[in-house]
Design an enzyme around this catalytic site. Sequence first.
Site, PDB file in Angstrom:
ATOM      1  N   GLY A 245       0.813  -1.211   0.000  1.00 11.33           N
ATOM      2  CA  GLY A 245       0.000   0.000   0.000  1.00 11.33           C
ATOM      3  C   GLY A 245       0.844   1.258   0.000  1.00 11.33           C
ATOM      4  O   GLY A 245       0.507   2.256  -0.656  1.00 11.33           O
ATOM      5  N   ASP A 246       1.965   1.222   0.709  1.00  9.37           N
ATOM      6  CA  ASP A 246       2.872   2.369   0.728  1.00  9.37           C
ATOM      7  C   ASP A 246       3.471   2.613  -0.659  1.00  9.37           C
ATOM      8  O   ASP A 246       3.674   3.756  -1.074  1.00  9.37           O
ATOM      9  CB  ASP A 246       4.001   2.135   1.739  1.00  9.37           C
ATOM     10  CG  ASP A 246       3.474   1.862   3.134  1.00  9.37           C
ATOM     11  OD1 ASP A 246       2.460   2.476   3.505  1.00  9.37           O
ATOM     12  OD2 ASP A 246       4.069   1.031   3.843  1.00  9.37           O
TER      13      ASP A 246
END
Length: 264
Positions: A245-246
Amino acid sequence: MIYTMTLNPALDYVMHPNTLDMGFTNRSSSEELHCGGNGINVSTLLNELDKVTVAMGIVGGFTGEYLLSDLQRQGIPSNFVKLDSGFTRINVKLNGIVMTMVNGNGPRIPEKKVDELLERMDVVGAGDTLVLTGSIPSSLPEDIYTRLMAQLAGRGIQFVVDAPEAIKAQPFLIKPNNHEVGRIFGASPETPEECIPFAKKLQDGGARNVIVSCGGAGSLLLDEYGTEHIVPTAKIRLVNATGAGDSMVAGFLAKTTAGYDYDT
């Protein structure tokens, strides 16, 4: 400039055990040590994409010193407050047949160190982007991200947060996954299409752009103009989802701050 904030960074100690039997001595075939924390992950990816970024946050002890030296080695500028006692947490990740993790709690952070961090954040100004993401230490209030945005309001800063409760501050981007969206609205969306009505509710609440990742089912971007963008997930063998997600946040910011449109 893109700044990232990591209030509870960590060293991820990854072990590859040959066996994992409770109550017995197990041995690892190899080990790795990575600097972790969502904001640091975003800065690391931005750095790999040749975007100028500054990592900010709070560190402590010998583990904190290692984290700072590793960021320096990678060429990532940092501006961290150092604690007088305690140490940056260590997360143990056992990468065996089934990934098993034991995450540290993190140090106690005195109020004076929060004040010092707020003073350092005065460098963030008009045209900058500030990413507020990751777990919040138990010694800090749960609404710390909202408080930080309130203090910096009116400066022309673009905020990126992973805390949906902070959408009233009208952040530039929030990026929950489908499970987090489900917990918020008491539902069980699995696909990007199923997440559309919930993304619209988050946008109505104040978020300009909403990205919802749905693992292997793909992802949704509801942009600030109300246009829906749905993309599939690459067909790959999943090895480790840490930082996925980062990576998405970093890629999105790298392109939008370079002037690319949302469809691209």
